[in-house]
Design a protein around this motif. Structure first.
Motif, PDB file in Angstrom:
ATOM      1  N   PHE A  84       0.824  -1.209   0.000  1.00 28.84           N
ATOM      2  CA  PHE A  84       0.000   0.000   0.000  1.00 28.84           C
ATOM      3  C   PHE A  84       0.859   1.261   0.000  1.00 28.84           C
ATOM      4  CE2 PHE A  84      -2.392  -3.346   2.208  1.00 28.84           C
ATOM      5  CZ  PHE A  84      -3.518  -3.423   1.398  1.00 28.84           C
ATOM      6  N   GLU A  85       2.141   1.097  -0.327  1.00 30.75           N
ATOM      7  CA  GLU A  85       3.097   2.210  -0.380  1.00 30.75           C
ATOM      8  C   GLU A  85       3.223   2.896   0.970  1.00 30.75           C
ATOM      9  OE1 GLU A  85       2.366   4.820  -3.655  1.00 30.75           O
ATOM     10  OE2 GLU A  85       2.325   3.200  -5.133  1.00 30.75           O
ATOM     11  N   ARG A  86       3.329   2.086   1.998  1.00 34.46           N
ATOM     12  CA  ARG A  86       3.567   2.596   3.349  1.00 34.46           C
ATOM     13  C   ARG A  86       4.897   2.053   3.858  1.00 34.46           C
ATOM     14  NH1 ARG A  86      -1.355   0.902   6.996  1.00 34.46           N
ATOM     15  NH2 ARG A  86      -0.555  -1.114   6.248  1.00 34.46           N
ATOM     16  N   LEU A  87       5.607   2.904   4.569  1.00 29.57           N
ATOM     17  CA  LEU A  87       6.895   2.528   5.127  1.00 29.57           C
ATOM     18  C   LEU A  87       6.746   2.419   6.645  1.00 29.57           C
ATOM     19  CD1 LEU A  87       9.679   2.116   3.737  1.00 29.57           C
ATOM     20  CD2 LEU A  87      10.273   4.422   4.510  1.00 29.57           C
ATOM     21  N   TYR A  88       7.253   1.319   7.187  1.00 30.99           N
ATOM     22  CA  TYR A  88       7.215   1.146   8.645  1.00 30.99           C
ATOM     23  C   TYR A  88       8.409   1.874   9.246  1.00 30.99           C
ATOM     24  CZ  TYR A  88       6.449  -1.016  13.188  1.00 30.99           C
ATOM     25  OH  TYR A  88       6.199  -1.223  14.523  1.00 30.99           O
ATOM     26  N   LEU A  89       8.143   2.752  10.209  1.00 31.96           N
ATOM     27  CA  LEU A  89       9.196   3.498  10.871  1.00 31.96           C
ATOM     28  C   LEU A  89       9.170   3.231  12.374  1.00 31.96           C
ATOM     29  CD1 LEU A  89       8.973   6.995   9.122  1.00 31.96           C
ATOM     30  CD2 LEU A  89      10.317   4.993   8.452  1.00 31.96           C
TER      31      LEU A  89
END
Length: 210
Positions: A84-89
């Motif tokens: 979903f074009e999300r980056l885990y930070l």
């Protein structure tokens, strides 16, 4: 296609294949003398001091590596991105000695003396997020220099919808960030400077993996 053929790097940016350790224990950096502070000699953590080629030429304590002397030492970063074009930070613990309380790469840490790059990557992912089952994709390696240290950063990515459980001793919290939200918060002291620089450099490579 081999992954190296899919990324075009400037000449000064190289992928580190692996660390090359000497047959014997590498010499201490700085060399032992009566003027060397005790925390540099009786350290619990030792990092390899490297040439950009990956050749290990010494070993130095965490304190010395962060003292402003700037011996080049390797670190690993893992960017975790979903479909979903999300980056885990991760939000760095307030107890960290560098950039406490700021959002940063999902996994990041130093390579301990004697470890390989991949051993350090999987150890850090396990310690920080309980993350053990993933296929790391090498992205880039580069030198990052701040006012207190100089790191040889080895960047990897993992793609998927993972269940991640931050270790609250290592990480204050973690969450998925849409890429647009990340860019909207650039320059607002939300993220570490290293993350902002690295994300801008590798965003296109991360998107190419989706």
């Amino acid at each position: 296609m081999h992954w190296r053929d899919s990324i075009i790097l400037p000449n000064h940016l190289k992928i580190m294949t692996e660390l090359v350790y000497p047959y014997d224990v590498a010499p201490m950096v700085p060399p032992y003398s009566i003027n060397v502070p005790q925390e540099y000699i009786h350290a619990k953590e030792w990092f390899p001091v490297v040439e950009p080629s990956g050749l290990v030429v010494g070993r130095a304590s965490r304190a010395y590596c962060h003292s402003g002397a700037k011996p080049l030492h390797p670190v690993v970063h893992l960017h975790i991105i979903d479909r979903f074009e999300r980056l885990y930070l991760q939000k760095r613990s307030v107890h960290k000695d560098i950039q406490p309380g700021k959002w940063d790469t999902a996994v990041g840490g130093h390579v301990d003396y004697g470890e390989s790059i991949l051993e350090a990557l999987f150890r850090e992912a396990s310690e920080e997020l309980g993350f053990r089952e993933f296929n790391p994709v090498p992205v880039i390696s580069y030198v990052f220099e701040s006012q207190i240290e100089k790191e040889y950063v080895n960047v990897f990515a993992a793609v998927g919808n993972f269940s991640l459980v931050p270790d609250l001793d290592e990480v204050e919290e973690g969450r998925w960030w849409p890429l647009k939200e990340i860019e909207e918060n650039f320059g607002k002291s939300v993220f570490t400077p290293n993350f902002e620089q690295e994300f801008a450099r590798i965003k296109d490579s991360l998107m190419a993996l989706l």
